[in-house]
Design a protein around this motif. Structure first.
Motif, PDB file in Angstrom:
ATOM      1  N   SER A  37      32.946  37.327  44.477  1.00  0.00           N
ATOM      2  CA  SER A  37      33.277  36.223  45.393  1.00  0.00           C
ATOM      3  C   SER A  37      34.600  35.603  44.999  1.00  0.00           C
ATOM      4  N   GLU A  38      34.784  35.413  43.693  1.00  0.00           N
ATOM      5  CA  GLU A  38      36.021  34.769  43.238  1.00  0.00           C
ATOM      6  C   GLU A  38      37.218  35.684  43.435  1.00  0.00           C
ATOM      7  N   ARG A  41      38.030  35.550  47.209  1.00  0.00           N
ATOM      8  CA  ARG A  41      38.685  34.288  47.600  1.00  0.00           C
ATOM      9  C   ARG A  41      40.183  34.320  47.342  1.00  0.00           C
ATOM     10  N   ARG A  64      26.476  37.929  50.961  1.00  0.00           N
ATOM     11  CA  ARG A  64      27.240  36.826  50.382  1.00  0.00           C
ATOM     12  C   ARG A  64      28.751  37.012  50.589  1.00  0.00           C
ATOM     13  N   LEU A  65      29.225  38.215  50.384  1.00  0.00           N
ATOM     14  CA  LEU A  65      30.671  38.444  50.425  1.00  0.00           C
ATOM     15  C   LEU A  65      31.191  38.539  51.862  1.00  0.00           C
ATOM     16  N   LEU A  68      32.181  35.366  53.354  1.00  0.00           N
ATOM     17  CA  LEU A  68      33.466  34.789  52.931  1.00  0.00           C
ATOM     18  C   LEU A  68      34.637  35.330  53.742  1.00  0.00           C
TER      19      LEU A  68
END
Ligand SMILES: C[S@@+](CC[C@H](N)C(=O)[O-])C[C@H]1O[C@@H](n2cnc3c(N)ncnc32)[C@H](O)[C@@H]1O
Length: 320
Positions: A37-38, A41, A64-65, A68
């Motif tokens: 995730s980081e 981002r 989850r990804l 994003l």
């Protein structure tokens, strides 16, 4: 069950990877997608490929990804497979080179906490321990079908268990009466094999080493690791970083020695005034010593206690 896993050494990994917004990155151990995730981002036109051998991890991290990716850019691919095969898996989706890679080795908190997976000595469950539930070999097969000497070797080599021979003997004795099919039964066997007054004084669970050993054997975690690290390092563009988090000394030793050999492969005797072996470094160390978790991180995530992060940076063309 919700997929919960706190990413370990997250800030240190992000600093170590030095993600470029247009770069191509590999997370070889996607898990719950915390580190990914980081990375995601930080990307704009870049791309992230996540690999995991666990189908549940792939499904949870993908949800989850993908959430994003608000601008609809196809920047994330999840591949179910083994990072030992990273080169082939990436080639399969047209990726020949990457700008950074992360490996957060071992099992996720989700795998440990989900009793039914059989990784934990705290929950009674079928003796399974497979990260990839489609593979045939389980911990039950090792415990019930392998010879006493092979079981002892696994416990000694992959668990550094001093009582390996005794535990293997009691396992083979008990299984004559009935197969050992659950983690609880295995814990009882280990408990019976290690004399109470001679147990480790650090308060660690008597089954900890044996469970680690069986998990490593079931998932073939250590033998292919060196080649996997070399393969992934060989995919890096110059300046690209490889960050690896290990959780026990056997794993960390492989990472340390492989990184050392990539950074200094020369095999000439120290007495030679110049190198004649012709082996050239393909990477340089970013960390001289392994990075460990801060007190602040440990307060919120005790699992980070045994984590060690090592980082190298690719320096040029690859010829090994
Ligand atoms: C410690 S967790 C990673 C957690 C992840 N970094 C996060 O922040 O959510 C390790 C994950 O790597 C996977 N794994 C371990 N060895 C693997 C291998 N050789 N190939 C592919 N996946 C592997 C496990 O299934 C597990 O999901």
């Amino acid at each position: 069950m919700e997929f919960s896993h706190k990413p370990v050494l997250l800030n240190e990994c992000m600093e170590g990877l030095a993600v470029r917004e247009d770069g191509v990155y590999l997370d070889g151990t996607l898990g719950g997608g915390g580190h990914s995730s980081e990375i995601l981002r930080r990307l704009t036109t870049g791309r992230l490929i996540g690999i995991d051998r666990d189908g549940e991890a792939i499904a949870a991290a993908s949800v989850r990804l993908r959430a994003l990716q608000t601008d609809g850019q196809p920047r994330f691919d999840a591949l179910r497979g083994n990072f030992h095969d990273a080169k082939e898996l990436l080639r399969g989706i047209g990726v020949e080179k990457i700008d950074g890679a992360l490996l957060d080795l071992g099992v996720s908190s989700h795998q440990l906490d989900e009793g039914a997976r059989g990784f934990s000595y705290h929950a009674d469950a079928p003796l399974d321990m497979r990260m990839d539930t489609s593979q045939p070999l389980t911990a039950a097969a090792i415990v019930n079908e392998w010879s006493e000497s092979d079981i002892a070797r696994v416990l000694r080599d992959w668990g550094e268990e001093n009582w390996a021979a005794q535990i293997a003997r009691v396992i083979c004795d008990r299984r004559k009466a009935a197969p050992i099919l659950t983690t609880g039964q295995l814990v009882d066997v280990i408990d019976a094999a290690i004399p109470k007054k001679l147990r480790e004084k650090d308060g660690s669970h008597p089954a900890r080493r044996s469970f680690q050993a069986l998990r490593i054997a079931v998932n073939d975690e250590l033998a292919p690791l060196e080649q996997a690290l070399r393969d992934i390092a060989s995919l890096l563009n110059p300046g690209g970083r490889l960050c690896v988090i290990a959780f026990h000394s056997l794993e960390d030793r492989v990472v340390k020695n492989t990184f050392r050999s990539l950074c200094n492969p020369c095999t000439c005797p120290p007495s030679f005034p110049v190198c004649v072996c012709g082996k050239r470094a393909t990477a340089k160390p970013v960390t001289k010593k392994p990075i460990t978790a801060s007190e602040a991180e440990l307060a919120g995530n005790p699992r980070a206690r045994s984590a060690t992060l090592r980082i190298i940076e690719a320096i040029g063309s690859w010829n090994q």
